[in-house]
Design a protein around this motif. Structure first.
Motif, mmCIF file in Angstrom:
data_model
loop_
_atom_site.group_PDB
_atom_site.id
_atom_site.type_symbol
_atom_site.label_atom_id
_atom_site.label_comp_id
_atom_site.label_asym_id
_atom_site.label_seq_id
_atom_site.Cartn_x
_atom_site.Cartn_y
_atom_site.Cartn_z
ATOM 1 N N LEU A 10 3.811 6.122 5.659
ATOM 2 C CA LEU A 10 5.049 5.672 5.004
ATOM 3 C C LEU A 10 5.017 5.987 3.515
ATOM 4 C CD1 LEU A 10 5.517 2.192 6.758
ATOM 5 C CD2 LEU A 10 6.868 4.274 7.139
ATOM 6 N N GLY A 11 3.810 6.005 2.948
ATOM 7 C CA GLY A 11 3.670 6.319 1.527
ATOM 8 C C GLY A 11 3.604 7.798 1.235
ATOM 9 N N GLY A 12 3.544 8.636 2.268
ATOM 10 C CA GLY A 12 3.604 10.086 2.074
ATOM 11 C C GLY A 12 2.284 10.764 1.761
ATOM 12 N N LEU A 34 7.932 9.771 13.047
ATOM 13 C CA LEU A 34 7.746 9.521 11.616
ATOM 14 C C LEU A 34 7.758 10.795 10.796
ATOM 15 C CD1 LEU A 34 5.046 6.710 11.579
ATOM 16 C CD2 LEU A 34 7.268 6.610 10.445
ATOM 17 N N CYS A 35 7.496 11.923 11.437
ATOM 18 C CA CYS A 35 7.462 13.174 10.674
ATOM 19 C C CYS A 35 8.849 13.723 10.360
ATOM 20 C CB CYS A 35 6.651 14.232 11.437
ATOM 21 S SG CYS A 35 4.895 13.832 11.518
ATOM 22 N N ALA A 36 9.862 13.108 10.924
ATOM 23 C CA ALA A 36 11.206 13.669 10.792
ATOM 24 C C ALA A 36 11.819 13.438 9.416
ATOM 25 C CB ALA A 36 12.109 13.066 11.863
ATOM 26 N N VAL A 37 11.448 12.348 8.769
ATOM 27 C CA VAL A 37 12.133 11.973 7.532
ATOM 28 C C VAL A 37 11.108 11.655 6.443
ATOM 29 C CG1 VAL A 37 13.675 10.273 6.454
ATOM 30 C CG2 VAL A 37 14.082 11.029 8.817
ATOM 31 N N THR A 38 11.330 12.215 5.259
ATOM 32 C CA THR A 38 10.419 11.950 4.145
ATOM 33 C C THR A 38 10.824 10.670 3.426
ATOM 34 O OG1 THR A 38 10.166 14.342 3.844
ATOM 35 C CG2 THR A 38 9.425 12.933 2.037
ATOM 36 N N ASP A 39 9.848 9.911 3.002
ATOM 37 C CA ASP A 39 10.069 8.654 2.282
ATOM 38 C C ASP A 39 11.065 7.750 3.010
ATOM 39 O OD1 ASP A 39 11.323 7.561 -0.934
ATOM 40 O OD2 ASP A 39 9.574 6.861 0.177
ATOM 41 N N PRO A 40 10.724 7.365 4.245
ATOM 42 C CA PRO A 40 11.656 6.530 5.005
ATOM 43 C C PRO A 40 11.944 5.177 4.357
ATOM 44 C CG PRO A 40 9.513 6.665 6.097
ATOM 45 C CD PRO A 40 9.489 7.648 4.978
ATOM 46 N N LEU A 41 10.983 4.696 3.519
ATOM 47 C CA LEU A 41 11.199 3.403 2.876
ATOM 48 C C LEU A 41 12.022 3.514 1.597
ATOM 49 C CD1 LEU A 41 7.626 1.797 3.159
ATOM 50 C CD2 LEU A 41 9.564 1.519 4.698
ATOM 51 N N GLY A 42 12.293 4.736 1.168
ATOM 52 C CA GLY A 42 13.024 4.917 -0.081
ATOM 53 C C GLY A 42 14.381 4.250 -0.037
ATOM 54 N N GLY A 43 14.724 3.577 -1.130
ATOM 55 C CA GLY A 43 16.019 2.910 -1.184
ATOM 56 C C GLY A 43 15.957 1.466 -0.763
ATOM 57 N N SER A 44 14.866 1.077 -0.118
ATOM 58 C CA SER A 44 14.712 -0.342 0.222
ATOM 59 C C SER A 44 14.601 -1.128 -1.075
ATOM 60 C CB SER A 44 13.469 -0.538 1.084
ATOM 61 O OG SER A 44 12.861 -1.787 0.813
ATOM 62 N N TYR A 45 15.376 -2.238 -1.169
ATOM 63 C CA TYR A 45 15.358 -3.023 -2.410
ATOM 64 C C TYR A 45 13.943 -3.516 -2.707
ATOM 65 C CZ TYR A 45 20.302 -3.321 -1.053
ATOM 66 O OH TYR A 45 21.575 -3.028 -0.649
ATOM 67 N N TYR A 46 13.278 -3.951 -1.688
ATOM 68 C CA TYR A 46 11.908 -4.471 -1.808
ATOM 69 C C TYR A 46 10.975 -3.364 -2.277
ATOM 70 C CZ TYR A 46 7.430 -6.340 0.213
ATOM 71 O OH TYR A 46 6.133 -6.755 0.442
ATOM 72 N N VAL A 47 11.030 -2.244 -1.573
ATOM 73 C CA VAL A 47 10.092 -1.162 -1.853
ATOM 74 C C VAL A 47 10.285 -0.598 -3.255
ATOM 75 C CG1 VAL A 47 9.542 1.227 -1.227
ATOM 76 C CG2 VAL A 47 9.604 -0.544 0.529
ATOM 77 N N GLU A 54 0.824 -1.201 0.000
ATOM 78 C CA GLU A 54 0.000 0.000 0.000
ATOM 79 C C GLU A 54 0.863 1.258 0.000
ATOM 80 O OE1 GLU A 54 -4.005 -0.285 0.239
ATOM 81 O OE2 GLU A 54 -2.779 -1.535 -1.070
ATOM 82 N N ALA A 55 1.932 1.245 0.761
ATOM 83 C CA ALA A 55 2.839 2.400 0.753
ATOM 84 C C ALA A 55 3.463 2.548 -0.638
ATOM 85 C CB ALA A 55 3.920 2.233 1.817
#
Lengths: 130, 318, 543
Positions: free
Chosen positions: C341-343, C380-393, C280-281
């Motif tokens: 997480l999806g912004g 969670l508000c501290a960093v944008t796109d925290p999942l970015g760079g994850s190989y899976y994501v 979903e994210a």
């Protein structure tokens, strides 16, 4: 040779247009060999008219919201065709479910399994496809 | 029958206006067999005035249910009672069916002057057409002056059912040139009125040309109306209703209607005899005589045609 | 059922096969090229804005409403007092969706349900009561009108009330919806204007806002309703953009406003958040990427103020169970997390009692609290796109984009989004998935805690279900009669006739709607014009 398929009326008592529940149940019943007559969103008078004219063997109501709306439909069907069984599915709080069951109507809330519903249709019509 | 009410009692109650009794009779007609045969005789003996039976057919998606619903409106505006037999296919796999035509006709949902009955094809050879004919006769006997037979599809069965009607309306959409050319089941020969529904789309003129080309060779082909409608908006529907009434009157006046009805009786008779024969044959083949003949053929003591003749003699003798 | 004995088939909910772990090579080359873009820059998959939640936390935005307009007013004030930062005005659906007044036979037959799924608002007077004391200049409001034929009434009513308060409409911010997914796919009404008329309405609304309400988001495509009817993640994506294309192509055909403005006008969309958290994210990242691609390739638009898709999410109501309803608080939280997480730009969390009824006060409060916990306690508000760079994501984002474009193409090949609604093709896709889901639940493949397994419930209290108020119908009927009695009949009649005239032609309907609302024309009268002029949509499915 199997006897003719039994006919089930599927109606929605409410005016909200969610159609997935009735459609899924209708397909399961069709796949079990029943003829399913769909009438859409109908008032008590309208469902009675269909129950009579189509000479159905079972009435399935998709209900939700205030249980009084469903109860009106049930009472009207019973007055016109007292011998026809009725079962319901839909979003109802537990106390409303109990109230309907006390009136002899089986209720299938969200999460009910399709085989349960098909089995109920077979039992209530006394018929099963060969 | 469930409660054991004698058929003739139900019949009288239905003729007296009791809808529940009429509905039960239609179930009897659908089920076929001995009771249906008896019902048929009751209808024949009732000498009821003739109803006008109109077949409405077209491929899935043509909008024929919407058109039928709109035609109901036309009939009711003239205070004409009208019955609809709406036929949908049964699943060949499971024998069940979803019958959804009533949803389209929700405007007539409690109108006393409308009777809607949904029928499934039940996959029987010829049985559906018989059930539909008998159903129409029952409605006729109960005084319904207009009967619409609505079928989906343009195949053999639909042509046969439509052939049981006095008059056939075929519903097409713009751009259906291929279907018209294919004309597999001969629907182009059977139609008395063509409707181009969804006429707000492109291709109407071409479709009109395709139809006119296909019927040009028919006797009286030039007189066959081709009417454009947008059934969802009710546009053109009054014209269809007027054309139905006019064509029916013309058929009656010219004697053609009587000819068709005679032909219909002949076709139904043949169909009924064939159905009965098929049942007898099935029983025979499955029974001792049939198994015996098969054994003889398998053992080389008889040929197929010899065996068939022997069994045929058995039917004729009985 | 034992977890170990479940069939070992690991797919995302939308059916994408999942590896047991991912590495750099799994990321498709084409995606790798754009992966490292910054949030707030093309192709925007990492986020619509550069500084994300540091500058502006997502809006806490709850669907609310029931009963008389004053009941809804009270509930909205309750939610605002408890911390929601935008409000949604839900109109009663029995009347609104069909544009019926409460004295219509179909409504009378269900009179107890009037006011269950929104407040009954039959005229501008009712809308004014509902908006009484709400800070509409400073707080972002959704005016209701989720159903296409209802939207002009809801919007014109809201704007008329605003005008009467002396607010300059050019400064008024807020949003409409007028959503095809809801109207023609998810919740098919008994009567509705046909889809071409719906498209006309929405284009008219977009044009009207362009001229008179530049800060207002005219329409909002709600993929939520596509998803909740059965479309999976990539189908929701593909269909949503096919819907957007219908709006944009119509505006292009009319030539009535700059395409960039049109794109901005329909660039506020909504998606459903469901229980496959990562997928979903990724769906939201995929959405932003696809919007950028669509605008550039099809319309030549690259303006970053237009190409950044703004997203509202609502957690899936259909995931809420009536069994063990407190579990739904967990579900709501997890689905909200997926959105964060999806912004997302704004978020609505379903009430924990949704499977039973409309949200009680407590369930509504809980929906707000969940979001406040996420905003304030988790960093969670501290960093944008925290999942970015994850190989899976990154891999899954790219895979969703690919499959979504394929689905989009399938729709286009059939003549576009409207054609697939008219033919029932989209409904058939949705139904297929629903059927498969049912089968999976029946076979034990799908576990739903409290429903299929783990059924013992020792919760200390029962959740009864909130059924609204008892007097919505009577009061609505009385107010309807009062409007008829006290309004200027000539002006109302003139306004209705003008509305009909405009509808039959091709002028924009909104000026006539504004006059009609101001003249106390009622909802049912507007609906009568629709039915008369546009006829009824031929539903491709049987309800």
């Amino acid at each position: 040779m199997t006897s003719a398929p039994k006919r089930i009326l599927m109606a929605k008592t409410g005016l909200d247009g969610h159609w997935r529940g009735p459609t899924i149940v209708a397909r399961a019943l069709r796949d079990a060999g029943f003829e399913v007559i769909m009438v859409g969103m109908v008032t008590a008078d309208e469902v009675v008219r269909a129950a009579i004219d189509e000479d159905v063997d079972l009435v399935g109501l998709n209900i939700g919201g205030h249980v009084e709306v469903a109860e009106r439909a049930i009472a009207a069907i019973r007055a016109a065709r007292p011998e026809v069984p009725i079962f319901c599915g839909g979003v109802v709080p537990p106390w409303a479910k109990k109230r309907l069951e006390e009136k002899g109507v089986e209720v299938f809330p969200p999460g009910s399994q399709l085989p349960e519903i098909v089995e109920a249709a077979r039992r209530l019509t006394g018929w099963q496809a060969a | 029958m469930s409660t054991g009410t004698p058929l003739h009692v139900l019949f009288d109650r239905a003729r007296g206006g009791e809808r529940g009794a009429l509905a039960r009779l239609l179930s009897v007609a659908e089920a076929g067999g001995e009771d249906a045969a008896a019902l048929d005789s009751l209808c024949a003996a009732s000498a009821a005035p003739r109803a006008r039976t109109i077949g409405i057919t077209g491929a899935p998606g043509a909008g024929k249910s919407t058109l039928t619903a709109a035609l109901l409106g036309c009939a009711r505006r003239e205070s004409q009672p009208v019955a609809v037999l709406a036929i949908d296919p049964s699943s060949p796999l499971t024998g069940g069916a979803i019958l959804g035509d009533r949803v389209r006709m929700h405007h007539a949902a409690v109108d006393e002057g409308v009777f809607i009955r949904s029928l499934a094809s039940r996959g029987q050879q010829g049985g559906l057409a018989q059930a539909t004919s008998l159903g129409a006769r029952v409605l006729e006997a109960c005084g319904w002056p207009w009967i619409l037979l609505e079928t989906v599809g343009i195949g053999q069965v639909e042509v046969e059912i439509s052939g049981r009607a006095d008059l056939v309306v075929v519903v097409l959409n713009p751009g259906w040139g291929d279907e018209i050319q294919a004309n597999k089941a001969g629907l182009m020969e059977v139609a008395d009125i063509f409707v181009i529904n969804k006429a707000d789309r492109d291709g109407v003129a071409q479709t009109r040309r395709d139809i006119e080309g296909a019927i040009a060779a028919r006797p009286g082909g030039a007189e066959i109306p081709v009417i454009e409608t947008v059934a969802t908006r009710g546009e053109g529907v009054e014209g269809v209703w007027a054309a139905i009434a006019a064509r029916h009157a013309a058929l009656e006046a010219s004697g053609l209607l009587a000819t068709r009805r005679r032909g219909r009786i002949a076709a139904e008779l043949e169909s009924a005899v064939m159905s009965a024969l098929r049942r007898r044959v099935a029983v025979l083949l499955a029974g001792d005589a049939g198994l015996r003949e098969r054994a003889r053929i398998e053992a080389g003591a008889s040929g197929i045609h010899e065996g068939a003749r022997a069994l045929l003699d058995a039917i004729v003798r009985d | 059922m034992n977890h170990d004995s479940r069939p070992q088939r690991w797919n995302s909910v939308s059916g994408i096969p999942l590896k047991s772990f991912y590495s750099a090579e799994d990321i498709p080359a084409e995606h790798r090229r754009v992966m490292d873009a910054s949030p707030g820059a093309a192709p925007f998959h990492r986020g619509a804005y550069p500084t994300g939640y540091r500058t502006k936390a997502w809006r806490i935005f709850q669907l609310s409403g029931f009963g008389k307009p004053e009941d809804e007013n009270a509930r909205i004030k309750f939610l605002l007092a408890n911390g929601e930062t935008g409000f949604l005005m839900e109109h009663d659906r029995n009347t609104g969706d069909h544009c019926y007044n409460v004295d219509h036979p179909d409504v009378l037959a269900r009179r107890e349900d009037v006011g269950l799924t929104g407040a009954v608002m039959q005229s501008v007077r009712d809308i004014a009561i509902c908006m009484d004391g709400l800070p509409i200049e400073s707080t972002y409001g959704h005016a209701g009108g989720a159903v296409v034929q209802h939207a002009p009434f809801a919007l014109a009513g809201y704007w008329t009330v605003a005008k009467r308060r002396g607010i300059d409409l050019r400064t008024l911010a807020g949003t409409g919806q007028s959503d095809f997914f809801l109207t023609y796919l998810g919740c098919v009404t008994k009567q509705q204007i046909p889809t071409p008329a719906g498209l006309r309405f929405n284009a008219d609304i977009m044009e009207f806002c362009s001229k008179h309400l530049p800060r207002w988001v005219p329409v909002s495509i709600a993929g939520y309703n596509g998803a909740d009817s059965g479309l999976n993640a990539y189908q929701e994506l593909g269909a949503l953009f096919a819907n957007a294309v219908e709006y944009l192509d119509e505006i292009k055909r009319r030539g009535s406003m700059p395409m960039e403005e049109a794109a901005r006008g329909c660039g506020g969309v909504s998606f459903r958040m469901s229980m496959d958290i990562i997928e979903e994210a990724c769906k939201l990242r995929a959405a932003r990427l696809m919007w950028t691609q669509l605008l550039e390739r099809r319309y030549g638009i690259t303006n970053p103020k237009v190409a950044n898709l703004r997203i509202h999410c609502v957690t899936a109501g259909s995931m809420m169970t009536w069994q063990q309803p407190l579990n739904n608080i967990v579900r709501g939280t997890l689905m909200a997390l997926a959105g964060v997480l999806g912004g997302v730009q704004s978020l609505g969390v379903s009430g924990y009692d949704e499977a039973l009824s409309i949200p009680s006060e407590h369930a509504h409060q809980m929906s707000v609290r969940i979001q406040q916990v996420l905003q304030n306690e988790t960093n969670l508000c501290a960093v944008t796109d925290p999942l970015g760079g994850s190989y899976y994501v990154e891999t899954l984002t790219a895979q969703l984009v690919e499959r979504a474009w394929q689905f989009f193409e399938e729709i286009e090949q059939q003549g576009g989004f409207l054609a697939t609604l008219d033919s029932g093709w989209l409904h058939a896709r949705a139904a297929e998935n629903q059927h498969a889901e049912f089968m999976a639940q029946d076979s034990g493949e799908r576990v739903v805690v409290g429903v299929t397994d783990f059924r013992e419930d020792i919760s200390p209290y029962a959740v009864d279900g909130f059924m609204g108020v008892d007097d919505a119908f009577e009061v609505a009927l009385a107010r309807l009669e009062e409007v008829r009695r006290t309004r200027g009949e000539r002006r109302a009649g003139d306004a209705l006739r003008e509305l009909e005239r405009v509808c039959r032609g091709s002028e924009n309907i909104m000026p006539a709607m504004m006059e009609a609302l101001d003249a106390d024309v009622t909802l049912g009268e507007v609906g009568d014009v629709w039915r008369d002029v546009f006829g009824d949509w031929n539903t491709p499915i049987q309800t």
